[in-house]
Design a protein around this motif. Structure first.
Motif, short mmCIF file in Angstrom:
data_model
loop_
_atom_site.label_atom_id
_atom_site.label_comp_id
_atom_site.label_asym_id
_atom_site.label_seq_id
_atom_site.Cartn_x
_atom_site.Cartn_y
_atom_site.Cartn_z
N UNK A 66 27.89 29.95 34.06
CA UNK A 66 28.10 28.99 35.32
C UNK A 66 27.46 29.46 36.52
N UNK A 67 26.64 30.28 36.67
CA UNK A 67 26.21 30.75 37.93
C UNK A 67 26.93 31.65 38.74
N UNK A 68 28.08 32.24 38.22
CA UNK A 68 29.00 33.06 38.84
C UNK A 68 28.24 34.15 39.39
N UNK A 69 28.88 34.86 40.47
CA UNK A 69 28.45 35.91 41.16
C UNK A 69 28.77 37.45 40.17
N UNK A 70 30.23 37.42 39.85
CA UNK A 70 30.62 38.57 39.25
C UNK A 70 31.57 38.16 37.85
N UNK A 71 31.35 38.92 36.60
CA UNK A 71 32.14 38.73 35.55
C UNK A 71 32.75 40.12 35.28
N UNK A 72 34.13 40.20 34.83
CA UNK A 72 34.52 41.53 34.71
C UNK A 72 35.54 41.47 33.40
N UNK A 73 35.28 42.39 32.58
CA UNK A 73 36.18 42.69 31.39
C UNK A 73 36.87 43.93 31.37
N UNK A 74 37.88 44.02 30.65
CA UNK A 74 38.92 45.30 30.66
C UNK A 74 39.21 45.73 29.11
N UNK A 75 39.55 46.87 29.26
CA UNK A 75 40.47 47.35 28.12
C UNK A 75 41.62 48.11 28.47
N UNK A 76 42.60 47.84 28.18
CA UNK A 76 44.03 48.26 28.59
C UNK A 76 44.87 48.84 27.58
#
Length: 153
Positions: free
Chosen positions: A139-149
């Motif tokens: 979608x043209x976003x500036x940043x994407x972040x995933x996580x492991x918790x």
């Protein structure tokens, strides 16, 4: 102090956890770990934070976008776990930065999400991390972040 109280003290209101935009689930719990799918940069008003770092998005705007991704990660954690107090340790963040070819400050952008996790969870918010520049994000976003918790039973 509960994590909800900590969020209130920090002035952070969690949005509704975003629904998937494709064929995946937002979070999977396996063997004491919660794996959270990549969360894209939404502004407080729900609009997308779009653009490319080093082109039409400043470092400060990128850090704010990463922080907003982190807030959505928190919303996904709360939806999946019922309570953020079940978070034992933020293990790892993967940060993807929509970057111009000559932009090399991805780690500084990623600090927006990393510092949020430490503000919210204290020592348990300190984590391993990847910060990667990519030529385009969904979608043209500036940043994407995933996580492991790591979670408490």
């Amino acid at each position: 102090m509960s994590i909800d109280q900590k969020l209130a003290d920090l002035g952070i209101a969690l949005p509704e956890a975003a629904a998937p935009v494709a064929s995946y689930v937002p979070a999977v719990e396996a063997n004491g770990l919660l794996h959270i799918s990549g969360q894209i940069s939404f502004a407080e008003d729900g609009s997308l934070i779009t653009g490319r770092l080093g082109e039409n998005v400043s470092l400060e705007e990128g850090q704010a976008a990463a922080r907003r991704c982190g807030i959505m990660l928190l919303a996904q954690m709360k939806r999946a776990l019922g309570s953020l107090d079940r978070v034992e340790q933020v293990v790892k963040l993967g940060v993807f930065v929509n970057s111009a070819a000559d932009f090399t400050d991805q780690p500084k952008v990623a600090n927006g999400a990393s510092e949020l996790m430490q503000e919210v969870f204290g020592e348990a918010g300190r984590h391993a991390r990847s910060a990667v520049g990519v030529p385009v994000l969904p979608l043209g976003v500036a940043v994407e972040v995933d996580a492991i918790v790591k979670i408490r039973a």
